[in-house]
Design an enzyme around this catalytic site. Structure first.
Site, PDB file in Angstrom:
ATOM      1  CB  CYS A   1      43.914 -43.039   5.885  1.00 53.70           C
ATOM      2  SG  CYS A   1      43.693 -42.517   4.330  1.00 53.70           S
TER       3      CYS A   1
ATOM      4  NE  ARG B   1      44.697 -38.393   3.125  1.00 49.35           N
ATOM      5  CZ  ARG B   1      43.515 -38.472   3.503  1.00 49.35           C
ATOM      6  NH1 ARG B   1      42.932 -39.422   3.758  1.00 49.35           N
ATOM      7  NH2 ARG B   1      42.711 -37.149   3.195  1.00 49.35           N
TER       8      ARG B   1
ATOM      9  NE  ARG C   1      36.005 -41.109   8.859  1.00 55.70           N
ATOM     10  CZ  ARG C   1      37.069 -40.409   8.302  1.00 55.70           C
ATOM     11  NH1 ARG C   1      37.947 -41.539   7.678  1.00 55.70           N
ATOM     12  NH2 ARG C   1      37.686 -39.551   7.901  1.00 55.70           N
TER      13      ARG C   1
ATOM     14  CE  LYS D   1      34.216 -36.437   4.741  1.00 58.01           C
ATOM     15  NZ  LYS D   1      35.855 -36.492   4.540  1.00 58.01           N
ATOM     16  CG  ASN D   2      35.832 -33.307   2.512  1.00 59.88           C
ATOM     17  OD1 ASN D   2      35.765 -33.931   3.827  1.00 59.88           O
ATOM     18  ND2 ASN D   2      36.300 -33.912   1.424  1.00 59.88           N
TER      19      ASN D   2
ATOM     20  CB  ILE E   1      44.678 -37.568  -6.025  1.00 60.47           C
ATOM     21  CG1 ILE E   1      43.918 -37.021  -7.302  1.00 60.47           C
ATOM     22  CG2 ILE E   1      44.925 -36.826  -4.841  1.00 60.47           C
ATOM     23  CD1 ILE E   1      44.719 -35.570  -7.466  1.00 60.47           C
TER      24      ILE E   1
ATOM     25  CG  ASP F   1      37.291 -37.274  -2.311  1.00 59.71           C
ATOM     26  OD1 ASP F   1      37.174 -36.149  -1.596  1.00 59.71           O
ATOM     27  OD2 ASP F   1      38.182 -37.835  -2.023  1.00 59.71           O
TER      28      ASP F   1
HETATM   29  C1  EPZ Z   1      41.283 -33.560   1.098  1.00 60.56           C
HETATM   30  O1  EPZ Z   1      42.504 -34.517   1.901  1.00 60.56           O
HETATM   31  C2  EPZ Z   1      40.060 -34.188   1.314  1.00 60.56           C
HETATM   32  N1  EPZ Z   1      39.783 -34.242   2.685  1.00 60.56           N
HETATM   33  C3  EPZ Z   1      40.119 -35.636   0.779  1.00 60.56           C
HETATM   34  O2  EPZ Z   1      38.796 -36.402   0.943  1.00 60.56           O
HETATM   35  C4  EPZ Z   1      40.561 -35.747  -0.624  1.00 60.56           C
HETATM   36  O3  EPZ Z   1      40.439 -36.800  -1.283  1.00 60.56           O
HETATM   37  C5  EPZ Z   1      41.622 -34.859  -0.771  1.00 60.56           C
HETATM   38  O4  EPZ Z   1      41.672 -33.432  -0.442  1.00 60.56           O
HETATM   39  C6  EPZ Z   1      41.853 -34.781  -2.398  1.00 60.56           C
HETATM   40  O5  EPZ Z   1      40.896 -33.862  -3.047  1.00 60.56           O
HETATM   41  C7  EPZ Z   1      39.229 -33.179   3.452  1.00 60.56           C
HETATM   42  O6  EPZ Z   1      39.108 -31.994   2.844  1.00 60.56           O
HETATM   43  C8  EPZ Z   1      39.099 -33.174   4.842  1.00 60.56           C
HETATM   44  P1  EPZ Z   1      45.457 -33.332  -0.284  1.00 60.56           P
HETATM   45  P2  EPZ Z   1      43.754 -33.768   1.934  1.00 60.56           P
HETATM   46  O7  EPZ Z   1      46.538 -32.708   0.560  1.00 60.56           O
HETATM   47  O8  EPZ Z   1      43.929 -32.485   2.294  1.00 60.56           O
HETATM   48  C9  EPZ Z   1      49.797 -35.377  -1.068  1.00 60.56           C
HETATM   49  C10 EPZ Z   1      37.066 -37.753   1.703  1.00 60.56           C
HETATM   50  O9  EPZ Z   1      36.932 -38.830   1.032  1.00 60.56           O
HETATM   51  N2  EPZ Z   1      50.269 -34.455  -0.027  1.00 60.56           N
HETATM   52  O10 EPZ Z   1      44.817 -32.697  -1.351  1.00 60.56           O
HETATM   53  O11 EPZ Z   1      44.489 -34.722   2.914  1.00 60.56           O
HETATM   54  C11 EPZ Z   1      48.767 -36.492  -0.568  1.00 60.56           C
HETATM   55  O12 EPZ Z   1      49.441 -37.575  -0.066  1.00 60.56           O
HETATM   56  C12 EPZ Z   1      38.557 -37.458   1.909  1.00 60.56           C
HETATM   57  O13 EPZ Z   1      36.289 -36.781   2.114  1.00 60.56           O
HETATM   58  C13 EPZ Z   1      51.516 -34.621   0.119  1.00 60.56           C
HETATM   59  O14 EPZ Z   1      52.319 -35.221  -0.336  1.00 60.56           O
HETATM   60  O15 EPZ Z   1      44.370 -34.275   0.300  1.00 60.56           O
HETATM   61  C14 EPZ Z   1      47.797 -36.924  -1.884  1.00 60.56           C
HETATM   62  O16 EPZ Z   1      48.519 -37.797  -2.565  1.00 60.56           O
HETATM   63  C15 EPZ Z   1      39.508 -38.435   1.581  1.00 60.56           C
HETATM   64  N3  EPZ Z   1      52.055 -33.882   1.175  1.00 60.56           N
HETATM   65  C16 EPZ Z   1      47.983 -35.487  -2.451  1.00 60.56           C
HETATM   66  O17 EPZ Z   1      48.934 -34.542  -1.854  1.00 60.56           O
HETATM   67  C17 EPZ Z   1      51.273 -33.019   2.025  1.00 60.56           C
HETATM   68  O18 EPZ Z   1      51.790 -32.148   2.757  1.00 60.56           O
HETATM   69  C18 EPZ Z   1      46.413 -34.815  -2.290  1.00 60.56           C
HETATM   70  O19 EPZ Z   1      46.510 -34.526  -0.882  1.00 60.56           O
HETATM   71  C19 EPZ Z   1      49.909 -32.990   1.646  1.00 60.56           C
HETATM   72  C20 EPZ Z   1      49.631 -33.754   0.586  1.00 60.56           C
END
Ligand code: EPZ
Length: 421
Positions: A116, A121, A401, A22-23, A331, A309
């Site tokens: 969420c 996020r 999802r 999915k990701n 995370i 995840d």
């Molecule tokens: C991706 O989300 C995945 N989703 C998530 O999977 C996964 O948990 C996550 O990466 C971490 O591996 C998809 O790929 C669609 P991040 P993403 O940006 O990109 C902070 C699932 O269950 N952050 O790596 O949103 C954020 O709040 C989902 O399939 C900022 O502060 O994750 C988090 O604490 C859930 N500012 C950390 O970084 C930003 O601009 C990592 O988030 C961006 C992120």
């Protein structure tokens, strides 16, 4: 609201074919906006999130032809660069259209994804990096209004303060059409990002450093059509391997890999699970119920560390392990919502800030529980597979999802699951 009823106590025996990730599918679909030619994707999972992103692209003018686990995306006639709130709020990964739209069409109006269940996020790193590439971005009334310079985005030296999968993907995509060279330091290096980069290169992009945390992208004029097959879903694979660890039994995994689970495998082996790669590439996972299920401490980290995840799922396994273990979620700030639900089933878990102390108990008891987010819902199902009695998991739309045909895949291995509408 659909529910899932589970009768616990049946070991898993049989075969599971893993779906496409999915990701990886989501950013690949967003990348289709970078070209006016057709992008063909196969090994695509049949999931709600994929349908939501398809709906968003069609709203913009994409012509999408759906096949069996495949789509063909024709963006030759994009008429809008708006990603509206009612779609983005359902699927926050929609924010991944921001970079491609800016790079290709010079403007984008994308609803802020909002938080969420697992955390606020924010997307500040996406926005700051695009501004460094020349974009002017205003946030008002819950929308991101973004404009590229009339001569297009320009290459920049981006350094992310922390690893972000989405921010790395957005900038990687935007940089493929920017004027000049972009470097991304402290880039995330999840396998799904590698998949995206490989597809972009097939479309004509110039990218170096794939699989490392320093990406160098040299902008090109335009990207072309290609056919790409999505990698296997490592989180689905890990989820079902943990299920075998819990229920006992033996399952052959098809259409997946081991190399992208390097953080999970040693944990499962220490827990007493046998994992063997067969000659034909299939993977055999066996748990001998007579061997103890050892407790192992877990700390989630960006790839290649233990994936956040899989945190809820491994915690479900630890609730019935021999001994105690600490689970550290580094995370997301609120990714323990499965804990009170597991406790309703008799789990002994104490949360202290971002850590949870899990003391293994003899057995879990079936109960009615509530799913709160995608991975929490599947951890409750894993607990239900081993609990004594019947478990009802409510709000399993979260599940739909991210897990294609979960009941069929586990049911074919002897699990007793029934969906109640
Ligand atoms: C991706 O989300 C995945 N989703 C998530 O999977 C996964 O948990 C996550 O990466 C971490 O591996 C998809 O790929 C669609 P991040 P993403 O940006 O990109 C902070 C699932 O269950 N952050 O790596 O949103 C954020 O709040 C989902 O399939 C900022 O502060 O994750 C988090 O604490 C859930 N500012 C950390 O970084 C930003 O601009 C990592 O988030 C961006 C992120």
């Amino acid at each position: 609201m659909d529910k899932l009823k589970i009768e616990g106590g049946y070991p898993l025996k049989g075969e599971i074919t893993i779906s496409g990730a999915k990701n990886s599918a989501l950013p690949l679909m967003a990348a289709s906006l970078l070209s006016s030619e057709i992008l063909n994707l196969d090994n695509l999972p049949d999931l709600m999130d994929i349908n939501s992103l398809s709906e968003l692209l069609e709203n913009m003018g994409s012509k999408i032809t759906k096949g069996q686990n495949s789509i063909s995306v024709d963006n030759s006639d994009i008429s809008s660069t708006l990603a509206p709130y009612d779609i983005v709020r359902k699927m926050r990964a929609s924010v991944l259209v921001l970079g491609p739209l800016l790079a290709k069409y010079g403007s984008a109006t994308v609803s802020l994804p909002g938080g969420c269940a697992i955390g606020t996020r924010p997307v500040d790193m996406h926005i700051n990096a695009l501004e460094e590439m020349g974009a002017s971005i205003e946030i008002k009334e819950g929308y991101i209004y973004a404009k590229a310079p009339k001569e297009g985005l320009r290459g920049a030296e981006i350094v992310f303060p922390q690893k972000s999968v989405g921010a790395t993907e957005n900038i990687l995509m935007a940089a493929t059409l920017a004027n000049g060279t972009t470097t991304i330091a402290n880039a995330a290096k999840e396998p799904e990002i590698e998949d995206l980069a490989k597809c972009l290169i097939q479309m004509g992009a110039k990218i170096e450093g794939i699989g490392t945390d320093l990406l160098t992208i040299t902008g090109v004029k335009n990207l072309k059509s290609t056919n790409y097959s999505v990698i296997a879903d490592r989180i689905e694979t890990g989820t079902y391997m943990i299920a075998v660890a819990m229920t006992g039994g033996e399952v052959i995994f098809k259409n997946t890999r081991l190399d992208f689970l390097s953080a999970l495998l040693p944990i499962l082996k220490m827990a007493g699970i046998d994992i063997v790669e067969l000659k034909n590439g299939d993977i055999k996972v066996t748990r001998n119920k007579n061997k103890p299920l050892n407790a192992v401490d877990i700390t989630t980290k960006p790839y290649p560390g233990f994936p956040t995840d899989l945190q809820a799922q491994i915690m479900a396994m630890l609730t019935i392990a021999d001994g105690a273990a600490v689970v550290d979620e580094t995370i997301f700030e609120n990714r323990f919502m499965h804990v009170p639900e597991l406790a309703r089933m008799g789990a002994d878990i104490t949360i202290k800030g971002s850590s949870a102390l899990v003391r293994g108990v003899k057995e879990l008891k079936g109960a009615e529980v509530m799913a709160t987010d995608l991975r929490a819902s599947v951890s409750l199902i894993l607990a239900g597979l081993v609990a004594n009695g019947t478990t009802i998991v409510n709000r399993i739309y979260h599940l739909d999802r991210g897990y294609e045909k979960l009941e069929e895949k586990l049911g074919a291995c002897g699990a007793k699951l029934t969906r109640i509408s």
